[in-house]
Design a protein around this motif. Sequence first.
Motif, PDB file in Angstrom:
ATOM      1  N   THR A 239       0.804  -1.224   0.000  1.00  0.00           N
ATOM      2  CA  THR A 239       0.000   0.000   0.000  1.00  0.00           C
ATOM      3  C   THR A 239       0.836   1.273   0.000  1.00  0.00           C
ATOM      4  OG1 THR A 239      -0.162  -0.120   2.417  1.00  0.00           O
ATOM      5  CG2 THR A 239      -1.943  -1.120   1.148  1.00  0.00           C
ATOM      6  N   ILE A 240       1.987   1.258   0.670  1.00  0.00           N
ATOM      7  CA  ILE A 240       2.786   2.483   0.766  1.00  0.00           C
ATOM      8  C   ILE A 240       3.246   2.999  -0.600  1.00  0.00           C
ATOM      9  CG2 ILE A 240       5.079   1.451   1.085  1.00  0.00           C
ATOM     10  CD1 ILE A 240       3.674   4.403   3.068  1.00  0.00           C
ATOM     11  N   PRO A 241       3.512   2.129  -1.611  1.00  0.00           N
ATOM     12  CA  PRO A 241       3.876   2.687  -2.923  1.00  0.00           C
ATOM     13  C   PRO A 241       2.766   3.550  -3.531  1.00  0.00           C
ATOM     14  CG  PRO A 241       4.503   0.383  -2.812  1.00  0.00           C
ATOM     15  CD  PRO A 241       3.657   0.664  -1.610  1.00  0.00           C
ATOM     16  N   PHE A 242       1.497   3.164  -3.319  1.00  0.00           N
ATOM     17  CA  PHE A 242       0.404   3.995  -3.823  1.00  0.00           C
ATOM     18  C   PHE A 242       0.366   5.333  -3.077  1.00  0.00           C
ATOM     19  CE2 PHE A 242      -0.945  -0.212  -5.164  1.00  0.00           C
ATOM     20  CZ  PHE A 242      -1.438   0.033  -6.440  1.00  0.00           C
ATOM     21  N   VAL A 243       0.713   5.298  -1.789  1.00  0.00           N
ATOM     22  CA  VAL A 243       0.696   6.533  -1.001  1.00  0.00           C
ATOM     23  C   VAL A 243       1.744   7.505  -1.519  1.00  0.00           C
ATOM     24  CG1 VAL A 243       0.982   7.524   1.294  1.00  0.00           C
ATOM     25  CG2 VAL A 243      -0.187   5.329   1.034  1.00  0.00           C
ATOM     26  N   PHE A 244       2.995   7.026  -1.721  1.00  0.00           N
ATOM     27  CA  PHE A 244       3.994   8.000  -2.181  1.00  0.00           C
ATOM     28  C   PHE A 244       3.881   8.293  -3.675  1.00  0.00           C
ATOM     29  CE2 PHE A 244       6.961   4.155  -2.047  1.00  0.00           C
ATOM     30  CZ  PHE A 244       7.181   4.046  -3.409  1.00  0.00           C
ATOM     31  N   ALA A 245       3.122   7.477  -4.421  1.00  0.00           N
ATOM     32  CA  ALA A 245       2.826   7.857  -5.804  1.00  0.00           C
ATOM     33  C   ALA A 245       1.864   9.050  -5.831  1.00  0.00           C
ATOM     34  CB  ALA A 245       2.236   6.681  -6.571  1.00  0.00           C
ATOM     35  N   TRP A 246       0.908   9.092  -4.869  1.00  0.00           N
ATOM     36  CA  TRP A 246      -0.029  10.215  -4.775  1.00  0.00           C
ATOM     37  C   TRP A 246       0.574  11.384  -4.001  1.00  0.00           C
ATOM     38  CZ3 TRP A 246      -4.069  10.417  -7.801  1.00  0.00           C
ATOM     39  CH2 TRP A 246      -4.645   9.237  -8.274  1.00  0.00           C
ATOM     40  N   TYR A 247       1.444  11.050  -3.050  1.00  0.00           N
ATOM     41  CA  TYR A 247       2.087  12.085  -2.233  1.00  0.00           C
ATOM     42  C   TYR A 247       3.605  11.945  -2.340  1.00  0.00           C
ATOM     43  CZ  TYR A 247      -2.534  12.537  -0.019  1.00  0.00           C
ATOM     44  OH  TYR A 247      -3.875  12.735   0.222  1.00  0.00           O
ATOM     45  N   PRO A 248       4.183  12.336  -3.471  1.00  0.00           N
ATOM     46  CA  PRO A 248       5.628  12.141  -3.659  1.00  0.00           C
ATOM     47  C   PRO A 248       6.482  12.936  -2.672  1.00  0.00           C
ATOM     48  CG  PRO A 248       4.716  13.499  -5.428  1.00  0.00           C
ATOM     49  CD  PRO A 248       3.559  12.960  -4.657  1.00  0.00           C
ATOM     50  N   GLU A 249       5.883  13.912  -1.947  1.00  0.00           N
ATOM     51  CA  GLU A 249       6.660  14.653  -0.956  1.00  0.00           C
ATOM     52  C   GLU A 249       7.156  13.761   0.174  1.00  0.00           C
ATOM     53  OE1 GLU A 249       2.240  15.836  -0.147  1.00  0.00           O
ATOM     54  OE2 GLU A 249       3.499  15.200  -1.835  1.00  0.00           O
ATOM     55  N   LEU A 250       6.530  12.573   0.339  1.00  0.00           N
ATOM     56  CA  LEU A 250       7.002  11.619   1.343  1.00  0.00           C
ATOM     57  C   LEU A 250       8.423  11.148   1.055  1.00  0.00           C
ATOM     58  CD1 LEU A 250       3.919   9.301   1.989  1.00  0.00           C
ATOM     59  CD2 LEU A 250       5.027  10.814   3.641  1.00  0.00           C
ATOM     60  N   LEU A 251       8.856  11.227  -0.201  1.00  0.00           N
ATOM     61  CA  LEU A 251      10.186  10.771  -0.571  1.00  0.00           C
ATOM     62  C   LEU A 251      11.263  11.823  -0.303  1.00  0.00           C
ATOM     63  CD1 LEU A 251       9.365   8.849  -3.875  1.00  0.00           C
ATOM     64  CD2 LEU A 251       9.441   8.003  -1.530  1.00  0.00           C
ATOM     65  N   LEU A 252      10.868  13.045   0.026  1.00  0.00           N
ATOM     66  CA  LEU A 252      11.762  14.070   0.592  1.00  0.00           C
ATOM     67  C   LEU A 252      12.809  14.648  -0.360  1.00  0.00           C
ATOM     68  CD1 LEU A 252      12.534  12.465   4.095  1.00  0.00           C
ATOM     69  CD2 LEU A 252      10.792  14.175   3.546  1.00  0.00           C
ATOM     70  N   ILE A 253      12.861  14.233  -1.606  1.00  0.00           N
ATOM     71  CA  ILE A 253      13.891  14.738  -2.514  1.00  0.00           C
ATOM     72  C   ILE A 253      13.232  15.414  -3.714  1.00  0.00           C
ATOM     73  CG2 ILE A 253      15.591  13.002  -1.816  1.00  0.00           C
ATOM     74  CD1 ILE A 253      15.009  11.505  -4.400  1.00  0.00           C
ATOM     75  N   PRO A 254      13.881  16.413  -4.311  1.00  0.00           N
ATOM     76  CA  PRO A 254      13.264  17.121  -5.446  1.00  0.00           C
ATOM     77  C   PRO A 254      13.027  16.237  -6.653  1.00  0.00           C
ATOM     78  CG  PRO A 254      15.440  18.062  -4.894  1.00  0.00           C
ATOM     79  CD  PRO A 254      15.143  17.026  -3.875  1.00  0.00           C
ATOM     80  N   GLU A 255      13.855  15.194  -6.833  1.00  0.00           N
ATOM     81  CA  GLU A 255      13.674  14.296  -7.999  1.00  0.00           C
ATOM     82  C   GLU A 255      12.325  13.596  -7.958  1.00  0.00           C
ATOM     83  OE1 GLU A 255      18.017  14.983  -7.667  1.00  0.00           O
ATOM     84  OE2 GLU A 255      16.375  14.604  -6.273  1.00  0.00           O
ATOM     85  N   ALA A 256      11.743  13.430  -6.756  1.00  0.00           N
ATOM     86  CA  ALA A 256      10.451  12.752  -6.636  1.00  0.00           C
ATOM     87  C   ALA A 256       9.301  13.609  -7.147  1.00  0.00           C
ATOM     88  CB  ALA A 256      10.198  12.355  -5.178  1.00  0.00           C
ATOM     89  N   VAL A 257       9.511  14.922  -7.250  1.00  0.00           N
ATOM     90  CA  VAL A 257       8.451  15.813  -7.736  1.00  0.00           C
ATOM     91  C   VAL A 257       8.869  16.526  -9.022  1.00  0.00           C
ATOM     92  CG1 VAL A 257       7.437  16.150  -5.462  1.00  0.00           C
ATOM     93  CG2 VAL A 257       9.271  17.668  -6.209  1.00  0.00           C
ATOM     94  N   THR A 258       9.865  15.967  -9.708  1.00  0.00           N
ATOM     95  CA  THR A 258      10.354  16.541 -10.961  1.00  0.00           C
ATOM     96  C   THR A 258       9.910  15.661 -12.120  1.00  0.00           C
ATOM     97  OG1 THR A 258      12.292  17.446  -9.841  1.00  0.00           O
ATOM     98  CG2 THR A 258      12.389  17.287 -12.235  1.00  0.00           C
ATOM     99  N   ILE A 259       9.246  16.263 -13.107  1.00  0.00           N
ATOM    100  CA  ILE A 259       8.778  15.517 -14.276  1.00  0.00           C
ATOM    101  C   ILE A 259       9.325  16.173 -15.537  1.00  0.00           C
ATOM    102  CG2 ILE A 259       6.669  14.688 -13.167  1.00  0.00           C
ATOM    103  CD1 ILE A 259       5.156  16.948 -14.564  1.00  0.00           C
ATOM    104  N   THR A 260       9.137  15.495 -16.656  1.00  0.00           N
ATOM    105  CA  THR A 260       9.534  16.032 -17.960  1.00  0.00           C
ATOM    106  C   THR A 260       8.289  16.527 -18.678  1.00  0.00           C
ATOM    107  OG1 THR A 260      11.363  14.456 -18.068  1.00  0.00           O
ATOM    108  CG2 THR A 260      10.702  15.518 -20.123  1.00  0.00           C
ATOM    109  N   ASP A 261       8.286  17.802 -19.051  1.00  0.00           N
ATOM    110  CA  ASP A 261       7.101  18.351 -19.716  1.00  0.00           C
ATOM    111  C   ASP A 261       7.100  17.986 -21.202  1.00  0.00           C
ATOM    112  OD1 ASP A 261       8.921  19.994 -20.966  1.00  0.00           O
ATOM    113  OD2 ASP A 261       8.337  21.819 -19.915  1.00  0.00           O
TER     114      ASP A 261
END
Length: 759
Positions: free
Chosen positions: A648-670
Amino acid sequence: MAKAQTVKPKGQRIALFLAFFLVCIGMLNTLPEIPGLQDWARDITGIRFFRISGFPPEIFFPPIFVLMMAIVALDASLYRAWRKTRPDRAWLGLALDMGLVLAALAGAVGFWIEIDSVCLIDQITGERARLIEDALARSANLIPGLTLEAEVPACQARLGIWVLPLLFTIILLFFLYNVRVWGLPLVVVASIVVLYTVSTALIWVFELSDNNFLLTKLGADGGDALASAIQKATNVFITPDGFMGRFMDIIINQVFPYVVLGALFGSSAGGTSLIKLAVRLTRNLRGGPAHAAIVSSAMFGTITGGPVTNVLSTGRLTIPMMRRNGFSPQFAGGVEAAASSGGQIMPPVMGIAAFVLVALTAVPYTKVITAAFIPAIAFFFSIFLAVMFQARREKVEPMRTIPDDLIMERQDWRNLWIIFLPILVILFLLLGNKDAIGESWIAVMLPNAVVQTIVNATGDAVSAGWWAVAILLPLMLLDPDTRAEPSRIATALGEGGILISRLFLLLFAVSIIAAFLNESGLTGELTRAVTTWLEQVTSIRILGYDIPISGGVYLMLALVCAMFCAILLGMGMPTVPAYVNVALLLGPLLAQLGVSFFTANMFVFYFAVASAITPPVAVAAFAASSITGAEPMRTAFSAVRVGIVMFTIPFVFAWYPELLLIPEAVTITDESGRRVLMDGYSGEPDYGSLILLLCRLVAALYLLASALASYDQAALSGWVSSLRILAAVLILWKSPLVIMAGGALACLLLLSHLLRNRA
């Protein structure tokens, strides 16, 4: 008499000696930068560009490749096995053993022939020297100021068409020994990928179909089927996706010290002392032995990185403890299997799969362990809750009195240094700051060369592992048994070399999957097909209801698909191939649906780890059942119930990537290919929102663990358990109104249960 029974066959003793030599060479290759050492070596040898470590891959990898396969052939010899069980086939076993080594030798020579930086045949014939002279002349005459390194002459003499039979012979023999060492599932997947690639090539040649999934990238290379096939086969030898590419680099240049570290820990006295300490700390808790199993498995597993190894190491002590204290055999086995599997997601080491994640995502290792921290704590906290509720349900009382065989003695306190000091060294070097160390008391107290060595190692995962090994070797002599028999250390190092050789055999199959997927073009076609379908479909029908497809549902569908693929492809496999297989196929797809590439890989990584406890092929749970004597499948289902948060925790940090604490977790390619932050994120943690999210996560874990145990302060009915699961889901929803509804429902359920229990 007992010692005579442990004497290994001659072939395995030779393998152990070669493996010890492999470890010595590998540790020398990964030697951290020590000021003045390289200059000293060059002065001694008189060779200007001599290197004492960090050897060039194109020169170093091929002989190491041959050495590792010689170790595998001697250690897992078919000749030795068939000589006892099938004497009439012993000659075939000998031929296959020799064939594996010869195939590795041919592969190494083929690599040297094909790679432009070596060109072995051209070197022998002198053609290479002539080409370099011509390149130098052109550089001087036509383009003044251009250095020689700007033009690397291509090899003239190549394997040509012979590269095809050579490649498939190597694949056949290596797959055969993969089955022997690692089992059938990985080879089945790899074989399907190879057959798919070859089949699509033949379909294109004979124009049998125009279906996109039955076509091949060969057709994009000018239409010459034979020339394209030769080029693609050559790519498997020399490109980063090939078997001398990034996966060899991961084994030799990145995880090498950590595999050696795990082998030394496994043979040290520190493991038993660690379990005794865990028992001492948890003796007053109801689930004492089970809590002790969680603590020891988490700490031991972060170093060994292998769930089965962890179960068989710590489980031999912790499972009987749990049984003796009143837990059922299947629950005891499930706790140990889940905790041992969770060791792979526990910083600071996390095992070899974490280094593969580093290689695939290009995110520094220090950031990976930072990202893994909160999910790992959440996972082990949920196991603690599961044990607490199960202890209440089964009326397990605190242990209070420690059994005589688990009492901490003075020597055990000394042995703990064997475990904790190397881990502290890793943490200090991984999380330290180079500038801060250079200005701290360390710079004042220690000689400048020592300070510079520490600064060079700070922030570098490989150097941290290397120095941990260097510190652990003398620490092992704290154990009187090791002092009486120091050869144990050499044996442990040799066993580490054997494990490294086996790991590369495993990664060879993974590299074949990666290389053939890349040459077939399946990954891109699959991504295009799924994204096109998601763009066209407007709703899905479930239980008679039409659910409109929106961005969130798109993502949920893709995440669920990735989850099932990771679990299915991971059945019976080690974590590394399970993770890589799905990451190569579905990582790009998830990244296109709004999840960062790093978060997508972390998502797949978690489910690859979870495959070790997922029926029907739950290898960690089956290993635990061999100790408990319980039915394996019941143990596997118990492990899933205990370790449900891993699903279950992978779904949580997929919806809330801030749980991973690093900028790469909230960085995407436009759409234009630029790397940008996701909407609503600044790249820096919002600690206020993060604390609120963590509170919601703790509440959800409590509700989920109690619901699955059907027990809190007292037994829970089925409908109450269902409502608790619903409340846990609602609490973690992204809509504020839904979160408030979930919180209200949770408060109502917990308060009513508390009042009813008091009454």
